[in-house]
Design a protein around this motif. Structure first.
Motif, PDB file in Angstrom:
ATOM      1  N   THR A   1       4.800  17.449   4.007  1.00 52.06           N
ATOM      2  CA  THR A   1       3.601  18.293   3.905  1.00 52.06           C
ATOM      3  C   THR A   1       3.991  19.750   3.669  1.00 52.06           C
ATOM      4  O   THR A   1       3.413  20.423   2.802  1.00 52.06           O
ATOM      5  N   ARG A   2       4.963  20.240   4.412  1.00 49.82           N
ATOM      6  CA  ARG A   2       5.426  21.629   4.203  1.00 49.82           C
ATOM      7  C   ARG A   2       6.002  21.805   2.804  1.00 49.82           C
ATOM      8  O   ARG A   2       5.786  22.826   2.157  1.00 49.82           O
ATOM      9  N   HIS A   3       6.722  20.797   2.337  1.00 48.09           N
ATOM     10  CA  HIS A   3       7.286  20.884   0.986  1.00 48.09           C
ATOM     11  C   HIS A   3       6.176  20.989  -0.061  1.00 48.09           C
ATOM     12  O   HIS A   3       6.246  21.821  -0.965  1.00 48.09           O
ATOM     13  N   LEU A   4       5.166  20.132   0.050  1.00 44.20           N
ATOM     14  CA  LEU A   4       4.050  20.189  -0.902  1.00 44.20           C
ATOM     15  C   LEU A   4       3.373  21.562  -0.851  1.00 44.20           C
ATOM     16  O   LEU A   4       3.064  22.146  -1.897  1.00 44.20           O
ATOM     17  N   ASP A   5       3.145  22.060   0.349  1.00 38.39           N
ATOM     18  CA  ASP A   5       2.511  23.375   0.501  1.00 38.39           C
ATOM     19  C   ASP A   5       3.375  24.475  -0.115  1.00 38.39           C
ATOM     20  O   ASP A   5       2.854  25.369  -0.790  1.00 38.39           O
TER      21      ASP A   5
ATOM     22  N   LEU B   1       0.832  -1.203   0.000  1.00 39.30           N
ATOM     23  CA  LEU B   1       0.000   0.000   0.000  1.00 39.30           C
ATOM     24  C   LEU B   1       0.871   1.260   0.000  1.00 39.30           C
ATOM     25  O   LEU B   1       0.629   2.189  -0.771  1.00 39.30           O
ATOM     26  N   MET B   2       1.876   1.295   0.867  1.00 39.45           N
ATOM     27  CA  MET B   2       2.734   2.479   0.956  1.00 39.45           C
ATOM     28  C   MET B   2       3.556   2.657  -0.317  1.00 39.45           C
ATOM     29  O   MET B   2       3.795   3.789  -0.756  1.00 39.45           O
ATOM     30  N   ALA B   3       3.990   1.570  -0.929  1.00 41.24           N
ATOM     31  CA  ALA B   3       4.714   1.668  -2.197  1.00 41.24           C
ATOM     32  C   ALA B   3       3.805   2.238  -3.283  1.00 41.24           C
ATOM     33  O   ALA B   3       4.222   3.092  -4.078  1.00 41.24           O
ATOM     34  N   ALA B   4       2.553   1.780  -3.309  1.00 40.06           N
ATOM     35  CA  ALA B   4       1.602   2.294  -4.296  1.00 40.06           C
ATOM     36  C   ALA B   4       1.326   3.780  -4.076  1.00 40.06           C
ATOM     37  O   ALA B   4       1.275   4.562  -5.033  1.00 40.06           O
ATOM     38  N   ALA B   5       1.149   4.181  -2.814  1.00 42.68           N
ATOM     39  CA  ALA B   5       0.902   5.597  -2.512  1.00 42.68           C
ATOM     40  C   ALA B   5       2.110   6.447  -2.894  1.00 42.68           C
ATOM     41  O   ALA B   5       1.960   7.520  -3.484  1.00 42.68           O
ATOM     42  N   SER B   6       3.309   5.974  -2.571  1.00 48.06           N
ATOM     43  CA  SER B   6       4.530   6.705  -2.924  1.00 48.06           C
ATOM     44  C   SER B   6       4.671   6.839  -4.433  1.00 48.06           C
ATOM     45  O   SER B   6       5.000   7.916  -4.945  1.00 48.06           O
ATOM     46  N   ALA B   7       4.442   5.744  -5.142  1.00 50.74           N
ATOM     47  CA  ALA B   7       4.559   5.768  -6.602  1.00 50.74           C
ATOM     48  C   ALA B   7       3.541   6.730  -7.206  1.00 50.74           C
ATOM     49  O   ALA B   7       3.856   7.481  -8.143  1.00 50.74           O
TER      50      ALA B   7
ATOM     51  N   PRO C   1      -2.045  21.691  -4.387  1.00 48.45           N
ATOM     52  CA  PRO C   1      -3.333  21.822  -3.697  1.00 48.45           C
ATOM     53  C   PRO C   1      -3.566  20.650  -2.739  1.00 48.45           C
ATOM     54  O   PRO C   1      -3.350  19.498  -3.103  1.00 48.45           O
ATOM     55  N   PRO C   2      -3.990  20.957  -1.511  1.00 56.38           N
ATOM     56  CA  PRO C   2      -4.243  19.867  -0.559  1.00 56.38           C
ATOM     57  C   PRO C   2      -5.475  19.061  -0.959  1.00 56.38           C
ATOM     58  O   PRO C   2      -6.521  19.614  -1.253  1.00 56.38           O
ATOM     59  N   LYS C   3      -5.302  17.747  -0.974  1.00 59.24           N
ATOM     60  CA  LYS C   3      -6.392  16.820  -1.304  1.00 59.24           C
ATOM     61  C   LYS C   3      -6.461  15.740  -0.236  1.00 59.24           C
ATOM     62  O   LYS C   3      -6.568  14.572  -0.526  1.00 59.24           O
ATOM     63  N   ARG C   4      -6.375  16.163   1.000  1.00 64.48           N
ATOM     64  CA  ARG C   4      -6.333  15.207   2.096  1.00 64.48           C
ATOM     65  C   ARG C   4      -7.300  15.647   3.187  1.00 64.48           C
ATOM     66  O   ARG C   4      -7.598  16.821   3.322  1.00 64.48           O
ATOM     67  N   SER C   5      -7.763  14.664   3.943  1.00 63.72           N
ATOM     68  CA  SER C   5      -8.618  14.968   5.084  1.00 63.72           C
ATOM     69  C   SER C   5      -8.231  14.030   6.219  1.00 63.72           C
ATOM     70  O   SER C   5      -7.789  12.905   5.987  1.00 63.72           O
ATOM     71  N   VAL C   6      -8.420  14.510   7.428  1.00 59.78           N
ATOM     72  CA  VAL C   6      -8.120  13.684   8.593  1.00 59.78           C
ATOM     73  C   VAL C   6      -9.006  12.443   8.582  1.00 59.78           C
ATOM     74  O   VAL C   6      -8.537  11.331   8.823  1.00 59.78           O
ATOM     75  N   ARG C   7     -10.275  12.631   8.254  1.00 56.29           N
ATOM     76  CA  ARG C   7     -11.193  11.487   8.219  1.00 56.29           C
ATOM     77  C   ARG C   7     -10.744  10.449   7.183  1.00 56.29           C
ATOM     78  O   ARG C   7     -10.708   9.256   7.456  1.00 56.29           O
TER      79      ARG C   7
ATOM     80  N   PHE D   1      -4.591  10.095  -3.125  1.00 47.74           N
ATOM     81  CA  PHE D   1      -4.186   8.841  -2.485  1.00 47.74           C
ATOM     82  C   PHE D   1      -2.871   9.040  -1.740  1.00 47.74           C
ATOM     83  O   PHE D   1      -2.739   8.688  -0.564  1.00 47.74           O
ATOM     84  N   TYR D   2      -1.875   9.612  -2.404  1.00 50.60           N
ATOM     85  CA  TYR D   2      -0.584   9.868  -1.783  1.00 50.60           C
ATOM     86  C   TYR D   2      -0.737  10.805  -0.582  1.00 50.60           C
ATOM     87  O   TYR D   2      -0.233  10.526   0.509  1.00 50.60           O
ATOM     88  N   GLN D   3      -1.433  11.918  -0.777  1.00 49.51           N
ATOM     89  CA  GLN D   3      -1.572  12.894   0.306  1.00 49.51           C
ATOM     90  C   GLN D   3      -2.316  12.305   1.509  1.00 49.51           C
ATOM     91  O   GLN D   3      -1.975  12.578   2.662  1.00 49.51           O
ATOM     92  N   THR D   4      -3.308  11.491   1.240  1.00 45.67           N
ATOM     93  CA  THR D   4      -4.067  10.862   2.319  1.00 45.67           C
ATOM     94  C   THR D   4      -3.192   9.850   3.048  1.00 45.67           C
ATOM     95  O   THR D   4      -3.209   9.782   4.285  1.00 45.67           O
ATOM     96  N   ALA D   5      -2.411   9.074   2.312  1.00 44.42           N
ATOM     97  CA  ALA D   5      -1.499   8.109   2.945  1.00 44.42           C
ATOM     98  C   ALA D   5      -0.431   8.837   3.757  1.00 44.42           C
ATOM     99  O   ALA D   5      -0.074   8.401   4.859  1.00 44.42           O
ATOM    100  N   LEU D   6       0.077   9.944   3.236  1.00 42.68           N
ATOM    101  CA  LEU D   6       1.077  10.734   3.959  1.00 42.68           C
ATOM    102  C   LEU D   6       0.500  11.246   5.284  1.00 42.68           C
ATOM    103  O   LEU D   6       1.131  11.121   6.341  1.00 42.68           O
ATOM    104  N   LEU D   7      -0.687  11.813   5.244  1.00 41.30           N
ATOM    105  CA  LEU D   7      -1.325  12.310   6.458  1.00 41.30           C
ATOM    106  C   LEU D   7      -1.590  11.151   7.428  1.00 41.30           C
ATOM    107  O   LEU D   7      -1.322  11.251   8.627  1.00 41.30           O
TER     108      LEU D   7
END
Length: 190
Positions: free
Chosen positions: A128-132, A67-73, A137-143, A84-90
């Motif tokens: 996260t700071r680097h992306l910002d 899963l983490m490899a897929a999110a990173s890729a 654009p942020p595409k992540r949510s805590v939920r 997907f990546y941003q959500t996995a990162l969060l």
């Protein structure tokens, strides 16, 4: 490697460093945790005394690695713009905070707590700071992150447990004691 590659592909490597720690420490942590849970909490046979079997831990960690490899890729492919990546990162960062909470609740070492404040949380904050700073654009949510991480952890452990049960059933089926019929030598009269 440029900073964007580090922020995206680096998710897998930060996860790997963290999960190597978990690979070697999860069994003991699970044994200590399960031994103090009330008997009313249902657990597979012998987990309370022995913890999660190492083979299940290894399979669950491998599943999470996919899963983490897929999110990173996906993050690398999209320059960090992938939801997907941003959500996995969060989720990775939040789960690091969860490790700190687990160690506090256990009043001592818990699997993953050494790399949570030294690898997981710093990587999450840096990426996260680097992306910002790049205007991604942020595409992540805590939920969404909580659902992804908790669901994937439970799913990976569930898969590992199911594989172990199936393996154990096959071993039992193939090792049943077979009793040879007693033979009476010819002419012994019985």
């Amino acid at each position: 490697m440029d900073r964007s590659t580090g922020a995206t592909a680096g998710l897998f490597f930060a996860w790997l460093a963290h999960d190597i720690e978990e690979l070697f420490t999860m069994r003991d942590t699970s044994r200590r945790l399960f031994s103090v849970l009330p008997e009313s909490v249902p657990l597979p046979a012998d987990w309370r005394e022995n913890g999660v079997p190492q083979s299940e831990i290894t399979l669950a960690i491998t599943t999470m690695g996919l899963l983490m490899a897929a999110a990173s890729a996906d993050g690398y492919r999209t320059g960090g713009r992938s939801a997907f990546y941003q959500t996995a990162l969060l989720g990775f960062g939040l789960h690091g905070i969860g490790h700190l909470g687990m160690a506090a609740a256990m009043r001592g070492y818990a699997a993953g707590v050494a790399t949570a404040p030294t690898v997981v949380i710093p990587f999450w904050l840096w990426a996260t700071r680097h992306l910002d700073s790049k205007g991604v654009p942020p595409k992540r949510s805590v939920r969404g992150a909580a659902l992804l991480i908790l669901g994937s952890i439970w799913g990976a452990q569930g898969l590992a447990n199911a594989v172990a049960r199936r393996r154990d059933q096959n071993v039992r089926a193939n090792t049943k004691v077979r009793v040879k019929p007693k033979t009476v030598p010819y002419g012994s009269g019985g």
